[in-house]
Design an enzyme around this catalytic site. Structure first.
Site, short mmCIF file in Angstrom:
data_model
loop_
_atom_site.label_atom_id
_atom_site.label_comp_id
_atom_site.label_asym_id
_atom_site.label_seq_id
_atom_site.Cartn_x
_atom_site.Cartn_y
_atom_site.Cartn_z
N GLY A 39 0.84 -1.31 0.02
CA GLY A 39 0.09 0.12 0.07
C GLY A 39 0.86 1.11 0.00
N CYS A 40 0.13 2.55 -0.42
CA CYS A 40 0.94 3.80 -0.44
C CYS A 40 1.38 3.99 0.83
CB CYS A 40 0.00 4.69 -1.11
SG CYS A 40 -1.59 4.91 -0.35
N TYR A 41 0.66 3.97 1.95
CA TYR A 41 0.93 4.44 3.39
C TYR A 41 2.11 3.67 4.02
CZ TYR A 41 -2.73 7.95 3.93
OH TYR A 41 -3.59 9.27 3.46
#
Lengths: 346, 346, 346, 346
Positions: free
Chosen positions: A147-149
């Site tokens: 995921g991005c985070y």
């Protein structure tokens, strides 16, 4: 090598399309959009007229297998689960950009409120963070693209946790993202008038990326003890970019330079991690449209805490670029193949 | 009552001018700008043509004393020091919006790198946070109006610290501000092209508002022990607004509702503090152009930490609006006089 | 071929640096900045760390001639005049992105309020609009690269004027630009707080690009009569992009389709001009970071006027990209070499 | 006087609510939202907590008539038609902010593609542009409040057309608006990611405000001849503000000062029209959140055309503020009652 992109009209899929244009060894042979099958991609996105001539198709695993070696799946979480088994069965190696194959079934079900994938498929998935798991990635049939985070957070914190330099239970991560992370779906929360000149938190302590971060931090925690974090996400009125500000209690009296030395060593073979010298800090613009993750840190002598700041482009290192980095590993290419263009600073 | 505004052409001074237009019992009789004395305010700021007819003058304490009972000083830190003693000597009651009179001399000198005011003047200054010090404010000759970040931070945290519900040494405050807080001076850091579509941290752990926050938290700390915080400031690509996200370890097993009950009691007489119910959160737009401070909080059962989010308009509750709130207290008026207009949400 | 970039730290120079990274046949061997000579480009612009390793040098024509075949001069108008003669004398072929070599001396002096270049140098300059003057460009020693507004305006209007389809004296051009066109210099007009949430006109009817547009329109005017236009420029609170909306009286009863057919023919060999079908319109995002010029038009049956809308990226087709397009022509390469990457739509 | 606001949760209705808070002689006694009836307005819009305590109700004409003298109808075009007759029948004086009562039936049907109101209701409607029709407005039962674009355009051009100083058939109006004009409904065109860092035209030559503008210009045209205009609308990535740039051929050799003198005389009793001196120009920020219309103009000696630029806040002078200005006229109050607060420049 021949590539299929599933979900090519979402923001992430569209970014994969853009990035692969720079990749000299990849040919995009299949682009899917179930809802707009039959349309030309350049009619859906006029900026691509004269640039790309793909026609959108439905995502048919058998047909994909005929024309592609690798599939990059940019479908929403909960949807990629439906298509990945067929692709694997047809012999296509898969990089799933959704959240479906990153977590144990029960954890996924609890945080995503969706039906998890089958345990046999899940068992074959490798978490695709190349800076940590490059070896396992190379041989994988199925990559769960991070995921991005989690990407920004983990790259910011891995050296500290792995080397026992901080108390991992003291970790507090304050994360900020541009709007493209919210995707293309319409909602009051993405209306221009609601977003512009506004700043807010959302899913405070409840974001589905929390268990993903904790799982990897636990994996590298020398004590083996499960890591639990405080994690808050905020929306910045901009399109691209994630910046995470992380805080933790040091386990000894380390200086900023001590820690930077550890980071330099940890990332000596990581071509996309760029460390700032003491006193300098990342900003999201420095990585826009690129696969870099910029990191800066500081030991605060007043509190004996370290502050680490990481910046990525959520659509590139946080999604499509990292997927191509993983693709390169799968294909035995240099990680940087097709990913060396300069950030679009302006 | 008659009011002088010093430094009326800066962003803060201009906001004081705007807000006092709504105040039925205040008349602005003197507006100063040393650099533009002689000009009409409406020629400097054409949006005021036909609205206000003030002519800018130099800041002459004797002349001010003839025409004003109160002076609101919106000069830069390090400059207000030069004019405040003369105003006090001339019998004018002063609200200083700069940082000069908020800290002990040595602390001010260390964090601001400027010459502190004389100790006699400093001794007379009262810290103008009405939600905490309303009684002392009413009788003051000199009010040190709080900084923008301290206002949002302190209002977010005072009930927790005062009632011993958190370990104050565990406090981490992640703060974000729009650009108007950086003022009108030109720098690379305020160029539109550098700010737009960008997010970054600055003065990490070194912002001059840190000792101001710590001083007040120490003042209310039941143990009397000096409080030391981790504090990071970030720039959001928007004009107005501050949002602070604060994290702390609970001293007992309190629920979100337990803490909200404490806040409701603590702020039962605070007309500008608005509490959100559990599960709802502030955003900066909800307080734009108003004197409100919106607060939301959540106990995280996974970490036994509390997250508190506070939002203010940095130019209003964080500067000019709070100055008028203090002016009302000095004048024996209701705190809300002239400050009841609705936020400009759109 | 070896390339020198003069003025590499301005927004235009920086864009040339970025674009040439994609050019497989160009090597940047010299980057100049008189004010920051000696510094590493990546220290001035941290987004380039790990990407480019150039050191900034002073612009020395003799030294440049030793290391470069072509110089792209991205210095301010009034400054390029000082360095271009030396480069030409040293045998370097020059593309000047400033306004200095686009106009006759007297016209330049009147509109730019600067000293014009020598007449001998000026006599050798070719106006570098490849869609109109590709043949002359190929043999030139000195290219005057067009201005940003003229590029969008001329590409929007050339087919209509050249074929006598409109009355050129009826032309009204309403132009809008993002802030990067204003350059890096600090001024009240580029402060984030002044620009954001604001829209305004500037230099109404007095912009220095007016004579440049009129000169080329006159050149293609079948009647030979000098063309005089109404031209207004506006600032849009965004970084990149120019959109021009042009209006003119038709000379006959042509339909939208009639005119589109003329455009298609006129631009059949112009790889960067993209025409929209009737009912579709350009937007600046569709060309961001690319060398495309998108054009749409409509005949209004109510007024017998045509409205033409053109969109470019002011830093690419309006500056650095067009310079590379001209470089390709000078070097006998395809115009599109190094310029085929997709727009960065998101 | 007692006021009902219908459609209080749309952007226009919400602005009427905000503005009436400043009106000392108006009491809002009824706020309607058919879709959210029963909810507290402050629960729908948390920025109003502690400020306003209205509960939303369904729009029942009989009930409204019991509690209100005037109704401000901020419903969408095509919807206000359904409720206005009932209000009139119940004796309520109505200001309709939708487009339904501004045009003859056939024109409305053609441009709005909706069913027009009954001819008897339409016959009673007065076009509510106070700077032109103040006398008729005062006695009206039903006011058709002008559209946002027409307000800026007409105030920019009325003196020129009425006094025969321009050829009205030469009029070209290039209009730009912030996003709040598009309303609260969700669409791809209002998604933050699609709007930010973008500029585009829409409804080129086909906007439904065109006949409204032409009708009023025809009404003041000394020749009586129907006026036909070229009119293009654009979206600016900002929330509030309209700026129109208009061009016309002069009928004689007038100077900028000549024309400004005519404007000053024309608007000598218009408290909300502010004229700029020659060489100065409006910007949208100068009128934000206020009822002002700022106008600047210039005669171009090169083309013998005049360029006129007008700026308004589309939600105030372009909607809710003008409605209150009309309300004041209906009630026999000064036009400025409740509308004198300074623009929110920052």
């Amino acid at each position: 090598m021949q590539i299929a992109i599933l979900g090519a009209t979402g923001y992430t899929g569209l970014e994969v399309v853009r990035l692969l244009q720079h990749h000299e060894q990849a040919e995009v042979t299949y682009v899917s959009s179930d809802s707009q099958a039959g349309a030309h991609l350049a009619d859906v996105y006029p900026h691509l007229r004269g640039v790309l001539a793909h026609t959108l198709e439905v995502a048919d695993p058998v047909e994909i297998a005929k024309r592609a070696d690798y599939a990059l799946v940019a479908l929403p979480s909960g949807v990629s689960t439906n298509v990945v088994p067929g692709l694997l069965a047809a012999g296509v190696r898969v990089i799933d950009l959704a959240g479906d194959h990153r977590l144990p079934s029960a954890v996924y079900a609890a945080w995503y409120q969706k039906t998890p994938p089958s345990s046999s498929v899940l068992a074959s998935a490798i978490y695709g963070l190349p800076e940590l798991y490059a070896d396992q990635i190379a041989d994988a049939k199925l990559i769960a693209n991070p995921g991005c985070y989690p990407t920004a957070t983990l790259l910011s914190l891995l050296p500290l946790v792995k080397h026992g330099l901080i108390d991992p239970q003291s970790l507090i991560i304050d994360a900020k993202s541009g709007l493209s992370g919210a995707g293309k779906a319409l909602s009051a929360g993405t209306h221009f008038v609601e977003v512009h000149e506004n700043f807010k938190a959302y899913k405070v302590g409840e974001h589905q990326h929390i268990p993903e971060i904790e799982q990897v931090l636990t994996d590298v925690n020398p004590s083996g003890e499960p890591v639990t974090i405080s994690f808050t996400t905020h929306l910045v009125p901009m399109i691209r970019g994630i910046l995470t500000t992380s805080y933790a209690k040091l386990t000894g009296s380390y200086s900023t330079e001590d820690l930077l030395a550890v980071y330099r060593e940890f990332y000596r073979n990581a071509p996309f991690v760029r460390l700032h010298a003491a006193g300098h800090w990342p900003q999201t613009r420095d990585v826009t449209a690129s696969n870099y993750c910029d990191i800066g840190l500081r030991v605060d002598p007043r509190t004996q805490r370290v502050t680490v700041i990481g910046a990525i482009d959520n659509l590139v290192k946080g999604a499509g670029g990292q997927a191509i980095q993983n693709l390169n590993l799968l294909a035995g290419l240099a990680q940087t193949t097709g990913l060396t263009t300069a950030p679009v600073y302006l």
